[in-house]
Design an enzyme around this catalytic site. Structure first.
Site, PDB file in Angstrom:
ATOM      1  N   LYS A  18     -17.437  46.490  22.752  1.00 41.40           N
ATOM      2  CA  LYS A  18     -17.475  46.031  21.358  1.00 41.40           C
ATOM      3  C   LYS A  18     -18.623  45.030  21.142  1.00 41.40           C
ATOM      4  O   LYS A  18     -19.348  45.134  20.165  1.00 41.40           O
ATOM      5  CB  LYS A  18     -16.147  45.358  20.968  1.00 41.40           C
ATOM      6  N   ARG A  93      -6.387  40.586  16.607  1.00 44.90           N
ATOM      7  CA  ARG A  93      -5.868  41.064  17.884  1.00 44.90           C
ATOM      8  C   ARG A  93      -4.353  41.210  17.845  1.00 44.90           C
ATOM      9  O   ARG A  93      -3.768  41.687  18.818  1.00 44.90           O
ATOM     10  CB  ARG A  93      -6.238  40.077  18.993  1.00 44.90           C
ATOM     11  N   ARG A 132     -19.811  42.494  34.598  1.00 45.44           N
ATOM     12  CA  ARG A 132     -20.481  41.793  33.493  1.00 45.44           C
ATOM     13  C   ARG A 132     -21.027  40.441  33.957  1.00 45.44           C
ATOM     14  O   ARG A 132     -20.382  39.708  34.693  1.00 45.44           O
ATOM     15  CB  ARG A 132     -19.491  41.574  32.351  1.00 45.44           C
ATOM     16  N   ARG A 165     -18.086  35.395  33.739  1.00 51.34           N
ATOM     17  CA  ARG A 165     -17.076  34.658  32.966  1.00 51.34           C
ATOM     18  C   ARG A 165     -15.819  34.457  33.809  1.00 51.34           C
ATOM     19  O   ARG A 165     -15.419  35.356  34.544  1.00 51.34           O
ATOM     20  CB  ARG A 165     -16.710  35.456  31.706  1.00 51.34           C
ATOM     21  N   ARG A 176      -5.586  40.650  30.934  1.00 47.05           N
ATOM     22  CA  ARG A 176      -6.157  40.877  29.594  1.00 47.05           C
ATOM     23  C   ARG A 176      -5.859  42.297  29.129  1.00 47.05           C
ATOM     24  O   ARG A 176      -5.614  42.532  27.946  1.00 47.05           O
ATOM     25  CB  ARG A 176      -7.667  40.626  29.616  1.00 47.05           C
TER      26      ARG A 176
HETATM   27  P1  AMP Z   1     -13.263  38.259  24.108  1.00 44.01           P
HETATM   28  O1  AMP Z   1     -14.586  37.607  24.295  1.00 44.01           O
HETATM   29  O2  AMP Z   1     -13.115  38.935  22.770  1.00 44.01           O
HETATM   30  O3  AMP Z   1     -12.879  39.159  25.256  1.00 44.01           O
HETATM   31  O4  AMP Z   1     -12.179  37.087  24.094  1.00 44.01           O
HETATM   32  C1  AMP Z   1     -12.003  36.239  25.211  1.00 44.01           C
HETATM   33  C2  AMP Z   1     -10.680  35.507  25.082  1.00 44.01           C
HETATM   34  O5  AMP Z   1     -10.676  34.693  23.895  1.00 44.01           O
HETATM   35  C3  AMP Z   1      -9.455  36.381  24.954  1.00 44.01           C
HETATM   36  O6  AMP Z   1      -8.977  36.831  26.200  1.00 44.01           O
HETATM   37  C4  AMP Z   1      -8.466  35.418  24.279  1.00 44.01           C
HETATM   38  O7  AMP Z   1      -7.983  34.469  25.196  1.00 44.01           O
HETATM   39  C5  AMP Z   1      -9.391  34.670  23.318  1.00 44.01           C
HETATM   40  N1  AMP Z   1      -9.455  35.351  22.012  1.00 44.01           N
HETATM   41  C6  AMP Z   1     -10.543  35.958  21.453  1.00 44.01           C
HETATM   42  N2  AMP Z   1     -10.240  36.475  20.250  1.00 44.01           N
HETATM   43  C7  AMP Z   1      -8.924  36.198  20.028  1.00 44.01           C
HETATM   44  C8  AMP Z   1      -8.020  36.485  18.988  1.00 44.01           C
HETATM   45  N3  AMP Z   1      -8.395  37.197  17.897  1.00 44.01           N
HETATM   46  N4  AMP Z   1      -6.734  36.041  19.117  1.00 44.01           N
HETATM   47  C9  AMP Z   1      -6.349  35.337  20.182  1.00 44.01           C
HETATM   48  N5  AMP Z   1      -7.147  35.060  21.216  1.00 44.01           N
HETATM   49  C10 AMP Z   1      -8.433  35.463  21.163  1.00 44.01           C
END
Ligand code: AMP
Length: 229
Positions: A18, A93, A132, A165, A176
């Site tokens: 994404k 989410r 990554r 990360r 996740r």
């Molecule tokens: P991402 O970079 O989108 O994979 O997000 C990394 C982490 O940020 C996720 O595993 C969640 O802990 C947190 N996170 C990101 N977006 C959301 C969301 N919309 N709701 C809750 N937690 C989020």
């Protein structure tokens, strides 16, 4: 070019590509990329209260509470540079987030235009997340084999060391994906019922997927490529 107020959501598991597509789409169609993951990581880097609270959840691969994330997104969408077209990446989410987003857009006489669902196998997601690497300065994502930097382990632009990360460590990745299945997958039927969902193949290479998304935009007359105007 997207019409003013155009809103697109990218939905799919972590590792679906994404963020990579959002970066490509943002450039091609002159959209604003709103990534909640990036916003939360910036808050952590700033040492803000939101960042401190979010970090506990993120390190475990859990979702940050809806209230924190939703407030941040709604504030972001209210800024002047969000009045053109926007790509929402990683938000919503949960169903509660999706409902809050609908409500907030409705209050501004707006609504979502399309939700791109990146259907992706667990194998692909795990391969991408485990390889990554990220630049902490410019935020650009690389992959040790799929998108390698010119010099191993070094950002092409900033010339500093790339990092992995914390939440891309194997145990957190597993969690996740479980969290995605328990909380986010539900949104597929939510958006299907609203006839907003369009499925794309998240297992494809970045270039192939980008081209398929462009074809879908053309077929549906959603937005046109700026470079072709
Ligand atoms: P991402 O970079 O989108 O994979 O997000 C990394 C982490 O940020 C996720 O595993 C969640 O802990 C947190 N996170 C990101 N977006 C959301 C969301 N919309 N709701 C809750 N937690 C989020």
């Amino acid at each position: 070019m997207a019409r003013d107020g155009f809103k697109m959501v990218l939905l799919g598991p972590p590792g679906a590509g994404k963020g990579t597509q959002a970066a490509m789409l943002t450039k091609a169609y002159n959209l604003l990329h709103v990534s909640t993951g990036d916003m939360l990581r910036a808050a952590i880097k700033d040492g803000s209260d939101v960042g401190k609270e979010a970090q506990n959840y993120m390190n475990k691969g859990e979702l940050v509470p809806d209230s924190i994330v939703t407030q941040a997104v709604i504030e972001r969408l209210g800024k002047p540079d969000a009045s053109g077209g926007v790509i929402l990446d990683g938000y919503p989410r949960t169903r509660a987030q999706a409902e809050s987003l609908d409500e907030s857009l409705k209050n501004n006489n707006n609504a979502l235009d399309v939700v791109l669902y990146f259907k992706t196998s667990d194998e692909t997601a795990i391969q991408r997340l485990s390889g990554r690497r990220v630049c902490t300065e410019c935020g650009k994502n690389y992959h040790v084999s799929n998108i390698p930097p010119q010099k191993e382990g070094i950002c092409d632009t900033c010339q500093i060391d790339l990092i992995q990360r914390d939440d891309d460590q194997p145990e957190t990745v597993k969690n996740r994906l479980v969290v995605y299945k328990n909380s986010t997958k539900d949104l597929i039927s939510y958006y299907k019922e609203k006839s907003l969902l369009r499925e794309v193949d998240g297992n494809l290479s970045a270039e192939e997927l980008f081209s398929n998304i462009g074809a879908l935009f053309n077929a549906e007359g959603l937005i046109s490529d700026d470079s072709k105007e």
